[in-house]
Design a protein around this motif. Structure first.
Motif, PDB file in Angstrom:
ATOM      1  N   LEU A   1       0.825  -1.206   0.000  1.00  0.00           N
ATOM      2  CA  LEU A   1       0.000   0.000   0.000  1.00  0.00           C
ATOM      3  C   LEU A   1       0.860   1.258   0.000  1.00  0.00           C
ATOM      4  O   LEU A   1       0.599   2.203  -0.764  1.00  0.00           O
ATOM      5  CB  LEU A   1      -0.925  -0.011   1.211  1.00  0.00           C
ATOM      6  CG  LEU A   1      -1.851   1.204   1.351  1.00  0.00           C
ATOM      7  CD1 LEU A   1      -2.759   1.325   0.130  1.00  0.00           C
ATOM      8  CD2 LEU A   1      -2.675   1.104   2.636  1.00  0.00           C
ATOM      9  N   GLU A   2       1.888   1.298   0.833  1.00  0.00           N
ATOM     10  CA  GLU A   2       2.751   2.485   0.858  1.00  0.00           C
ATOM     11  C   GLU A   2       3.490   2.644  -0.466  1.00  0.00           C
ATOM     12  O   GLU A   2       3.686   3.767  -0.949  1.00  0.00           O
ATOM     13  CB  GLU A   2       3.757   2.394   2.007  1.00  0.00           C
ATOM     14  CG  GLU A   2       4.624   3.644   2.116  1.00  0.00           C
ATOM     15  CD  GLU A   2       5.536   3.639   3.324  1.00  0.00           C
ATOM     16  OE1 GLU A   2       6.435   4.516   3.384  1.00  0.00           O
ATOM     17  OE2 GLU A   2       5.369   2.772   4.212  1.00  0.00           O
TER      18      GLU A   2
ATOM     19  N   ASN B   1      12.797  -0.322  -3.676  1.00  0.00           N
ATOM     20  CA  ASN B   1      14.077  -0.419  -2.981  1.00  0.00           C
ATOM     21  C   ASN B   1      14.206   0.616  -1.876  1.00  0.00           C
ATOM     22  O   ASN B   1      14.693   0.309  -0.780  1.00  0.00           O
ATOM     23  CB  ASN B   1      15.224  -0.280  -3.980  1.00  0.00           C
ATOM     24  CG  ASN B   1      15.585  -1.586  -4.656  1.00  0.00           C
ATOM     25  OD1 ASN B   1      16.432  -2.333  -4.195  1.00  0.00           O
ATOM     26  ND2 ASN B   1      14.917  -1.863  -5.778  1.00  0.00           N
ATOM     27  N   ASP B   2      13.763   1.826  -2.156  1.00  0.00           N
ATOM     28  CA  ASP B   2      13.863   2.884  -1.141  1.00  0.00           C
ATOM     29  C   ASP B   2      13.057   2.532   0.103  1.00  0.00           C
ATOM     30  O   ASP B   2      13.528   2.704   1.243  1.00  0.00           O
ATOM     31  CB  ASP B   2      13.375   4.212  -1.720  1.00  0.00           C
ATOM     32  CG  ASP B   2      14.342   4.795  -2.746  1.00  0.00           C
ATOM     33  OD1 ASP B   2      15.493   4.319  -2.803  1.00  0.00           O
ATOM     34  OD2 ASP B   2      13.940   5.699  -3.501  1.00  0.00           O
ATOM     35  N   ILE B   3      11.855   2.044  -0.097  1.00  0.00           N
ATOM     36  CA  ILE B   3      10.992   1.738   1.042  1.00  0.00           C
ATOM     37  C   ILE B   3      11.521   0.537   1.826  1.00  0.00           C
ATOM     38  O   ILE B   3      11.600   0.558   3.060  1.00  0.00           O
ATOM     39  CB  ILE B   3       9.548   1.474   0.558  1.00  0.00           C
ATOM     40  CG1 ILE B   3       8.944   2.744  -0.027  1.00  0.00           C
ATOM     41  CG2 ILE B   3       8.686   0.958   1.700  1.00  0.00           C
ATOM     42  CD1 ILE B   3       7.571   2.550  -0.635  1.00  0.00           C
ATOM     43  N   VAL B   4      11.892  -0.509   1.104  1.00  0.00           N
ATOM     44  CA  VAL B   4      12.344  -1.734   1.769  1.00  0.00           C
ATOM     45  C   VAL B   4      13.617  -1.483   2.564  1.00  0.00           C
ATOM     46  O   VAL B   4      13.825  -2.041   3.646  1.00  0.00           O
ATOM     47  CB  VAL B   4      12.545  -2.862   0.738  1.00  0.00           C
ATOM     48  CG1 VAL B   4      13.270  -4.054   1.363  1.00  0.00           C
ATOM     49  CG2 VAL B   4      11.204  -3.316   0.183  1.00  0.00           C
ATOM     50  N   HIS B   5      14.504  -0.628   2.022  1.00  0.00           N
ATOM     51  CA  HIS B   5      15.775  -0.358   2.698  1.00  0.00           C
ATOM     52  C   HIS B   5      15.643   0.656   3.843  1.00  0.00           C
ATOM     53  O   HIS B   5      16.649   1.012   4.467  1.00  0.00           O
ATOM     54  CB  HIS B   5      16.811   0.149   1.687  1.00  0.00           C
ATOM     55  CG  HIS B   5      17.439  -0.943   0.874  1.00  0.00           C
ATOM     56  ND1 HIS B   5      16.873  -1.408  -0.296  1.00  0.00           N
ATOM     57  CD2 HIS B   5      18.569  -1.663   1.068  1.00  0.00           C
ATOM     58  CE1 HIS B   5      17.646  -2.359  -0.804  1.00  0.00           C
ATOM     59  NE2 HIS B   5      18.679  -2.542   0.011  1.00  0.00           N
TER      60      HIS B   5
ATOM     61  N   ASP C   1       9.614  -1.991   7.848  1.00  0.00           N
ATOM     62  CA  ASP C   1       9.128  -1.427   9.107  1.00  0.00           C
ATOM     63  C   ASP C   1       9.666  -2.170  10.318  1.00  0.00           C
ATOM     64  O   ASP C   1       9.209  -1.937  11.444  1.00  0.00           O
ATOM     65  CB  ASP C   1       7.595  -1.438   9.132  1.00  0.00           C
ATOM     66  CG  ASP C   1       7.007  -2.831   8.974  1.00  0.00           C
ATOM     67  OD1 ASP C   1       7.798  -3.786   8.779  1.00  0.00           O
ATOM     68  OD2 ASP C   1       5.769  -2.976   9.027  1.00  0.00           O
ATOM     69  N   GLY C   2      10.623  -3.049  10.084  1.00  0.00           N
ATOM     70  CA  GLY C   2      11.166  -3.842  11.173  1.00  0.00           C
ATOM     71  C   GLY C   2      10.402  -5.119  11.434  1.00  0.00           C
ATOM     72  O   GLY C   2      10.842  -5.951  12.242  1.00  0.00           O
ATOM     73  N   ASN C   3       9.275  -5.284  10.766  1.00  0.00           N
ATOM     74  CA  ASN C   3       8.460  -6.492  10.936  1.00  0.00           C
ATOM     75  C   ASN C   3       8.441  -7.357   9.675  1.00  0.00           C
ATOM     76  O   ASN C   3       8.223  -8.563   9.762  1.00  0.00           O
ATOM     77  CB  ASN C   3       7.020  -6.116  11.305  1.00  0.00           C
ATOM     78  CG  ASN C   3       6.945  -5.421  12.647  1.00  0.00           C
ATOM     79  OD1 ASN C   3       7.536  -5.881  13.623  1.00  0.00           O
ATOM     80  ND2 ASN C   3       6.228  -4.305  12.707  1.00  0.00           N
TER      81      ASN C   3
ATOM     82  N   VAL D   1       4.290   5.688  -5.708  1.00  0.00           N
ATOM     83  CA  VAL D   1       4.441   5.793  -7.167  1.00  0.00           C
ATOM     84  C   VAL D   1       3.278   6.545  -7.801  1.00  0.00           C
ATOM     85  O   VAL D   1       3.432   7.156  -8.869  1.00  0.00           O
ATOM     86  CB  VAL D   1       4.598   4.400  -7.814  1.00  0.00           C
ATOM     87  CG1 VAL D   1       5.863   3.719  -7.325  1.00  0.00           C
ATOM     88  CG2 VAL D   1       3.380   3.519  -7.571  1.00  0.00           C
ATOM     89  N   LEU D   2       2.112   6.533  -7.151  1.00  0.00           N
ATOM     90  CA  LEU D   2       0.986   7.294  -7.692  1.00  0.00           C
ATOM     91  C   LEU D   2       1.119   8.782  -7.401  1.00  0.00           C
ATOM     92  O   LEU D   2       0.570   9.617  -8.126  1.00  0.00           O
ATOM     93  CB  LEU D   2      -0.332   6.775  -7.118  1.00  0.00           C
ATOM     94  CG  LEU D   2      -0.763   5.367  -7.564  1.00  0.00           C
ATOM     95  CD1 LEU D   2      -2.102   5.003  -6.938  1.00  0.00           C
ATOM     96  CD2 LEU D   2      -0.837   5.268  -9.082  1.00  0.00           C
ATOM     97  N   ALA D   3       1.873   9.106  -6.367  1.00  0.00           N
ATOM     98  CA  ALA D   3       2.049  10.515  -6.010  1.00  0.00           C
ATOM     99  C   ALA D   3       3.052  11.220  -6.904  1.00  0.00           C
ATOM    100  O   ALA D   3       3.013  12.445  -7.047  1.00  0.00           O
ATOM    101  CB  ALA D   3       2.488  10.631  -4.547  1.00  0.00           C
TER     102      ALA D   3
END
Length: 647
Positions: A295-296, A314-318, A336-338, A301-303
């Motif tokens: 979702l994030e 990659n940016d989000i996962v890292h 998110d650490g989870n 990418v839509l923004a």
């Protein structure tokens, strides 16, 4: 009462008649039960009938994808039932069974095509996905009509592996209709995409990436695991058992890693992976963490339309990476650490580099699961040609038996050019230029004889990339020299492009070097073969005639255009003409206007090598006529004015 009376009569009859009456009555009862059972099972209102939600795929006038192992729920079409069924042919269980065993690409066009069902019947729903799910997982790819042949190649490989739980998302109505009539499980992505090749990095390319992210977010809430794939990859081994080895993983992703971190089939060591995670192959479980990530990612990418979907992922996962989930699995806490993330080994979930350049799986004695045509050049045509070289691409029969037949030759390379001295820019170009000259001759002869040229394998000493490097990537398993893909040297997209004949002369079709090893090559092509042995004019049996000895034609070296046209006219119906060599095979064109057009055409066929470490720009242009320029040396452009192809 009649039945009671009959039974009383039977009891007073002889034993023989008692037996006959019993058999007849039992037969009537069994037949009645069978008829009622058949009627009930065919009833659309029956809760156990799969046709309550889906059209039967075998009811359509074309055959579905083949897989003998599918169960009854697999034998259904891939779109929701509408109020009215349009032009659906009746079918029997026997017909369904036959259709499901027939391969997709072997299905002839329907003799009497009917109208397509309404577009809304192809909407993505949980019921649609459920019909394709097996062991709670579905494999999905998507594309527009420009990638129809890639999609069919992807489908056929899964079919060959006995994997049936897949779906294809259609990004335009043309590909949706084409896949429907092929019997491929397809759904409408409502993308309204162009039907042409959009090109890497274009705004439409980025739109396709956003559509992928939207699709992932649409499927995960259904509660099924999702193996998402790009269409420019193929499956070589069933990946589902491998993915099942990591039940705790929320996401398993491929990567652009070119340096192995493991030498077996375990996940990459996440601490040692420095390359980007590649979203062309990745597996999602419908966990809370995975859905939150998806979702994030979609919102990101839509923004901003300029964000590449892979970069955003990659940016989000890292955002957080580490620590390890445990000591053994190879999973790592990310995002998110989870979120539990695993990186698929690049040795067996191969990129275009680890498969085609390094052949990492061979060196490590592993079986590859997949190959993704990354790290390549010449656009979509380059991807297609690489898969053809590996004999992975599924072409129609006419590709293997073109009008005019084939021309091929046995390349000749001195050992010293391959193995002597250091692997430098100079030794690389000396080796490649030696091969270019032979290919140039073969292109000329193919043009004169109006034949399709089977390109030879090309040997390289240095890798080609987009950035400066010392020849091969340090830490990689690239061997020197190595067989390099055609797109490392030639602009395959230009070779296959329709250029105006009035300016560039006749088109010269090409095929991959592995063509004659391809099982799809028809037997009649293999049987129709002429070997041409070059010889010195005036030597024994060496003359300009069409006389063959033992199926071999001796043909004089240094023959010109007219000589080729005269002698080989007698062999115009031969499917394959193979020359023993291209050294001194051609003296030149007699038609100077044709020669000028030919030169103009083939000068555009070559690309660049990239890149030297100590100069900007660092690329060096290949030159089809390098041997006509005394003192030619491989140097990058010295000024911006010099930075252009040699034509």
């Amino acid at each position: 009462m009649g039945l009671v009376k009959t039974c009383e009569e039977v009891t007073h009859s002889r034993p023989l008649f008692l037996t006959i009456y019993t058999v007849v009555i039992v037969g009537l009862v069994v037949s009645t039960c069978y008829v009622f059972s058949a009627i009930y099972s065919a009833n659309p209102s029956s809760p156990d009938s799969s046709s309550s939600t889906w059209f039967s795929l075998s009811s359509q006038p074309s055959s579905p994808v083949s897989d003998e192992g599918r169960g009854p729920t697999d034998q259904t079409l891939n779109f929701s039932k509408s109020e009215t069924v349009h032009d659906v042919h009746p079918s029997t269980p026997e017909t369904q069974k036959v259709l499901w065993k027939r391969p997709v690409l072997d299905v002839p066009p329907p003799p009497h095509p009917k109208k397509m069902p309404p577009l809304e019947d192809f909407r993505l729903t949980k019921e649609l996905v459920q019909q394709r799910v097996k062991d709670n997982i579905v494999i999905v790819t998507f594309g527009n009509y420009a990638f129809m042949d890639f999609i069919m190649t992807w489908v056929r490989h899964l079919d060959d592996l006995g994997v049936s739980n897949y779906l294809v998302g259609a990004m335009d109505t043309k590909v949706l209709e084409a896949l429907f009539w092929k019997g491929v499980p397809v759904f409408d992505m409502d993308s309204h995409m162009s039907t042409v090749d959009v090109g890497w990095g274009s705004p439409t390319f980025h739109k396709m990436g956003r559509e992928k992210v939207i699709l992932i977010n649409s499927i995960l809430p259904f509660g099924y695991e999702l193996l998402m794939c790009d269409t420019d990859m193929v499956w070589l081994k069933n990946p589902l058992p491998y993915l099942a080895r990591y039940p705790e993983a929320d996401v398993l992703t491929s990567s652009d890693q070119v340096i192995p971190t493991v030498v077996d089939d375990s996940l990459e060591v996440w601490q040692e992976v420095g390359a980007a995670y590649n979203i062309g192959i990745f597996h999602w479980r419908p966990t809370k963490s995975a859905k939150t990530l998806a979702l994030e990612w979609k919102e990101l990418v839509l923004a901003d339309e300029k964000i590449w979907d892979q970069t955003g992922f990659n940016d989000i996962v890292h955002r957080q990476l580490g620590p390890s989930v445990d000591e053994d699995s190879g999973l790592v806490y990310a995002y998110d650490g989870n979120l539990k993330l695993g990186i698929l080994p690049a040795s067996i979930f191969c990129s275009g580099h680890t498969y085609f350049i390094q052949a990492m799986y061979q060196q490590l004695r592993l079986e590859p699961y997949a190959v993704h045509t990354t790290f390549q050049f010449a656009g979509t045509e380059g991807k297609r040609h690489r898969l053809r070289e590996a004999m992975f691409f599924r072409d129609p029969p006419e590709y293997y038996n073109p009008p005019g037949g084939f021309l091929s030759f046995k390349p000749s390379i001195p050992k010293s050019l391959l193995l002597s001295g250091n692997h430098t820019v100079g030794s690389h170009f000396t080796l490649v230029n030696y091969q270019i000259k032979q290919i140039r001759t073969a292109l000329a002869i193919a043009s004169i004889l109006n034949r399709t040229l089977v390109m030879p394998p090309i040997w390289c000493r240095l890798d080609r990339l987009w950035f400066p490097h010392p020849g091969v990537l340090e830490g990689s398993m690239t061997r020197q020299p190595f067989l390099c893909p055609l797109d490392h040297v030639f602009e395959v997209n230009v070779m296959l492009k329709e250029l105006p004949e009035e300016e560039f002369g006749p088109r010269i079709d090409i095929r991959e070097y592995s063509l004659f090893d391809n099982p799809s090559l028809p037997p009649e092509v293999k049987r129709s073969w002429l070997d041409v042995q070059l010889c010195k004019e005036g030597s024994q049996d060496c003359n300009a005639s069409d006389n063959t000895i033992g199926g071999v034609l001796k043909f004089p070296k240094h023959s010109n255009e007219e000589m080729y046209q005269k002698v080989f006219l007698s062999f115009k119906d031969v499917k394959v003409i193979q020359f023993s060599s291209m050294q001194d095979a051609f003296a030149g064109f007699t038609d100077k206007e044709r020669e000028e057009k030919f030169r103009k055409r083939v000068k555009r066929y070559l690309g660049i090598w990239c890149c030297v470490l100590d100069h900007t720009p660092g690329h060096i242009y290949y030159d089809m006529y390098w041997d006509e320029k005394p003192g030619w040396t491989p140097l990058p452009p010295q000024t911006s004015a010099d930075d252009h192809p040699p034509w």
